[in-house]
Design a protein around this motif. Structure first.
Motif, PDB file in Angstrom:
ATOM      1  N   ALA A  31       0.826  -1.209   0.000  1.00  0.00           N
ATOM      2  CA  ALA A  31       0.000   0.000   0.000  1.00  0.00           C
ATOM      3  C   ALA A  31       0.862   1.262   0.000  1.00  0.00           C
ATOM      4  N   ALA A  32       2.142   1.121   0.339  1.00  0.00           N
ATOM      5  CA  ALA A  32       3.045   2.282   0.380  1.00  0.00           C
ATOM      6  C   ALA A  32       3.714   2.562  -0.967  1.00  0.00           C
ATOM      7  N   LEU A  33       3.378   1.800  -2.013  1.00  0.00           N
ATOM      8  CA  LEU A  33       3.945   2.107  -3.331  1.00  0.00           C
ATOM      9  C   LEU A  33       3.494   3.497  -3.764  1.00  0.00           C
ATOM     10  N   PRO A  34       4.338   4.214  -4.505  1.00  0.00           N
ATOM     11  CA  PRO A  34       3.955   5.566  -4.923  1.00  0.00           C
ATOM     12  C   PRO A  34       2.749   5.537  -5.864  1.00  0.00           C
ATOM     13  N   PRO A  35       1.894   6.555  -5.800  1.00  0.00           N
ATOM     14  CA  PRO A  35       0.712   6.579  -6.683  1.00  0.00           C
ATOM     15  C   PRO A  35       1.056   6.913  -8.134  1.00  0.00           C
ATOM     16  N   THR A  36       2.136   7.658  -8.346  1.00  0.00           N
ATOM     17  CA  THR A  36       2.526   8.048  -9.696  1.00  0.00           C
ATOM     18  C   THR A  36       3.067   6.844 -10.453  1.00  0.00           C
ATOM     19  N   PRO A  37       2.595   6.593 -11.683  1.00  0.00           N
ATOM     20  CA  PRO A  37       3.093   5.438 -12.435  1.00  0.00           C
ATOM     21  C   PRO A  37       4.610   5.459 -12.566  1.00  0.00           C
ATOM     22  N   GLY A  38       5.222   4.296 -12.416  1.00  0.00           N
ATOM     23  CA  GLY A  38       6.672   4.198 -12.494  1.00  0.00           C
ATOM     24  C   GLY A  38       7.104   2.778 -12.784  1.00  0.00           C
ATOM     25  N   ARG A  39       8.406   2.595 -12.754  1.00  0.00           N
ATOM     26  CA  ARG A  39       9.008   1.283 -13.008  1.00  0.00           C
ATOM     27  C   ARG A  39       9.412   0.698 -11.658  1.00  0.00           C
ATOM     28  N   ILE A  40       8.876  -0.479 -11.313  1.00  0.00           N
ATOM     29  CA  ILE A  40       9.043  -1.073  -9.995  1.00  0.00           C
ATOM     30  C   ILE A  40       9.762  -2.412 -10.124  1.00  0.00           C
ATOM     31  N   LEU A  41      10.817  -2.599  -9.333  1.00  0.00           N
ATOM     32  CA  LEU A  41      11.536  -3.862  -9.285  1.00  0.00           C
ATOM     33  C   LEU A  41      10.981  -4.717  -8.153  1.00  0.00           C
ATOM     34  N   GLN A  90      21.759 -10.226  -5.865  1.00  0.00           N
ATOM     35  CA  GLN A  90      23.039  -9.724  -5.359  1.00  0.00           C
ATOM     36  C   GLN A  90      23.899  -9.125  -6.473  1.00  0.00           C
ATOM     37  N   ARG A  91      23.500  -9.336  -7.724  1.00  0.00           N
ATOM     38  CA  ARG A  91      24.185  -8.795  -8.905  1.00  0.00           C
ATOM     39  C   ARG A  91      23.126  -8.471  -9.953  1.00  0.00           C
ATOM     40  N   LEU A  92      22.419  -7.389  -9.757  1.00  0.00           N
ATOM     41  CA  LEU A  92      21.272  -7.072 -10.603  1.00  0.00           C
ATOM     42  C   LEU A  92      21.693  -6.711 -12.029  1.00  0.00           C
ATOM     43  N   PRO A  93      20.981  -7.239 -13.021  1.00  0.00           N
ATOM     44  CA  PRO A  93      21.313  -6.973 -14.419  1.00  0.00           C
ATOM     45  C   PRO A  93      20.632  -5.718 -14.962  1.00  0.00           C
ATOM     46  N   PHE A  94      20.644  -4.639 -14.182  1.00  0.00           N
ATOM     47  CA  PHE A  94      19.954  -3.419 -14.560  1.00  0.00           C
ATOM     48  C   PHE A  94      20.886  -2.220 -14.398  1.00  0.00           C
ATOM     49  N   ALA A  95      20.585  -1.158 -15.137  1.00  0.00           N
ATOM     50  CA  ALA A  95      21.393   0.058 -15.095  1.00  0.00           C
ATOM     51  C   ALA A  95      21.163   0.827 -13.794  1.00  0.00           C
ATOM     52  N   ASP A  96      22.120   1.671 -13.445  1.00  0.00           N
ATOM     53  CA  ASP A  96      21.992   2.545 -12.283  1.00  0.00           C
ATOM     54  C   ASP A  96      20.723   3.390 -12.402  1.00  0.00           C
ATOM     55  N   HIS A  97      20.045   3.586 -11.281  1.00  0.00           N
ATOM     56  CA  HIS A  97      18.887   4.477 -11.172  1.00  0.00           C
ATOM     57  C   HIS A  97      17.798   4.166 -12.187  1.00  0.00           C
ATOM     58  N   SER A  98      17.588   2.887 -12.490  1.00  0.00           N
ATOM     59  CA  SER A  98      16.618   2.518 -13.529  1.00  0.00           C
ATOM     60  C   SER A  98      15.232   2.171 -12.977  1.00  0.00           C
ATOM     61  N   PHE A  99      15.034   2.275 -11.656  1.00  0.00           N
ATOM     62  CA  PHE A  99      13.732   1.968 -11.055  1.00  0.00           C
ATOM     63  C   PHE A  99      13.283   3.108 -10.150  1.00  0.00           C
ATOM     64  N   ALA A 122      20.349  -0.119  -3.783  1.00  0.00           N
ATOM     65  CA  ALA A 122      20.743   1.294  -3.699  1.00  0.00           C
ATOM     66  C   ALA A 122      21.250   1.796  -5.054  1.00  0.00           C
ATOM     67  N   ARG A 123      21.888   0.938  -5.801  1.00  0.00           N
ATOM     68  CA  ARG A 123      22.425   1.326  -7.118  1.00  0.00           C
ATOM     69  C   ARG A 123      21.314   1.521  -8.147  1.00  0.00           C
ATOM     70  N   VAL A 124      20.315   0.630  -8.166  1.00  0.00           N
ATOM     71  CA  VAL A 124      19.340   0.667  -9.261  1.00  0.00           C
ATOM     72  C   VAL A 124      18.116   1.534  -8.982  1.00  0.00           C
ATOM     73  N   VAL A 125      17.859   1.903  -7.726  1.00  0.00           N
ATOM     74  CA  VAL A 125      16.726   2.774  -7.413  1.00  0.00           C
ATOM     75  C   VAL A 125      17.179   4.231  -7.523  1.00  0.00           C
ATOM     76  N   ARG A 126      16.389   5.026  -8.199  1.00  0.00           N
ATOM     77  CA  ARG A 126      16.747   6.432  -8.410  1.00  0.00           C
ATOM     78  C   ARG A 126      16.657   7.217  -7.094  1.00  0.00           C
TER      79      ARG A 126
END
Length: 197
Positions: A31-41, A90-99, A122-126
């Motif tokens: 329920a604490a997810l942000p209301p604004t549409p976004g990309r969620i991991l 532990q080794r995410l295959p995603f770019a920095d700040h991509s979520f 911490a690396r992949v969340v903006r």
């Protein structure tokens, strides 16, 4: 036995063991997810028990190390913008700040190195993004002798019983603690919300 192998064996029974016990806590956490549409991991998405409780507004990427678990998540994600990805939290295959946000439900106490998992989050969340955690943790200085004695066996089969969340957070200055609430089992399971600074 590796976690990948043990969770392949557990996959057919996983839902029966966890769905009823964790459903309410999952709903409250999500329920604490942000209301604004976004990309969620969804890190450690497992069989997708969170998927029915997610708002439809977002794009969801579910990551899991185990193909058998991921395959079971697909039907639950059919009515969401959901993509399943095989990978290691532990080794995410995603770019920095991509979520815009990340959900870590029952994963930090499962992976062998929870500090590495939280560092990757911490690396992949903006900056400004949120991280929702629901898991079992010891409190700093808590004795919990039985849990600590069972940990060497349990960590090889399914989950760690010795993770101290405060120690993980101390190593990650990128996060600010926004809330920490007891969820289940007298506070052993907790719902935690972090903000990426």
């Amino acid at each position: 036995m590796s976690l990948k192998h043990s969770y392949t064996l557990i996959a057919p029974f996983y839902d029966a063991l966890l769905i009823r016990a964790t459903q309410g806590a999952r709903q409250r956490s999500l329920a604490a997810l942000p209301p604004t549409p976004g990309r969620i991991l969804l890190a450690g998405v497992g069989t997708g028990l969170d998927l029915p409780h997610l708002p439809a507004a977002h794009q969801y990427i579910g990551l899991d190390l185990n193909h058998a678990m991921l395959r079971r998540s697909l039907p639950r994600g059919a009515h969401r913008d959901y993509a399943a990805t095989l990978g290691d939290a532990q080794r995410l295959p995603f770019a920095d700040h991509s979520f815009d946000a990340a959900v870590l439900h029952l994963i930090l106490a499962v992976v062998p190195e929870p500090a590495d998992c939280l560092a990757e989050i911490a690396r992949v969340v903006r900056p400004g993004g949120s991280v929702l955690i629901f898991d079992k943790f010891l409190r700093r200085g808590q004795n919990a002798l039985l849990r600590r004695m069972a940990n060497p066996l349990m960590r090889r089969i399914a989950t760690r019983l010795d993770v101290v969340f405060e120690s993980l957070l101390d190593a990650r200055p990128e996060f600010r603690l926004e809330s920490d609430e007891a969820a289940l089992a007298g506070g052993w399971f907790r719902m935690i919300r972090l903000r990426r600074i």
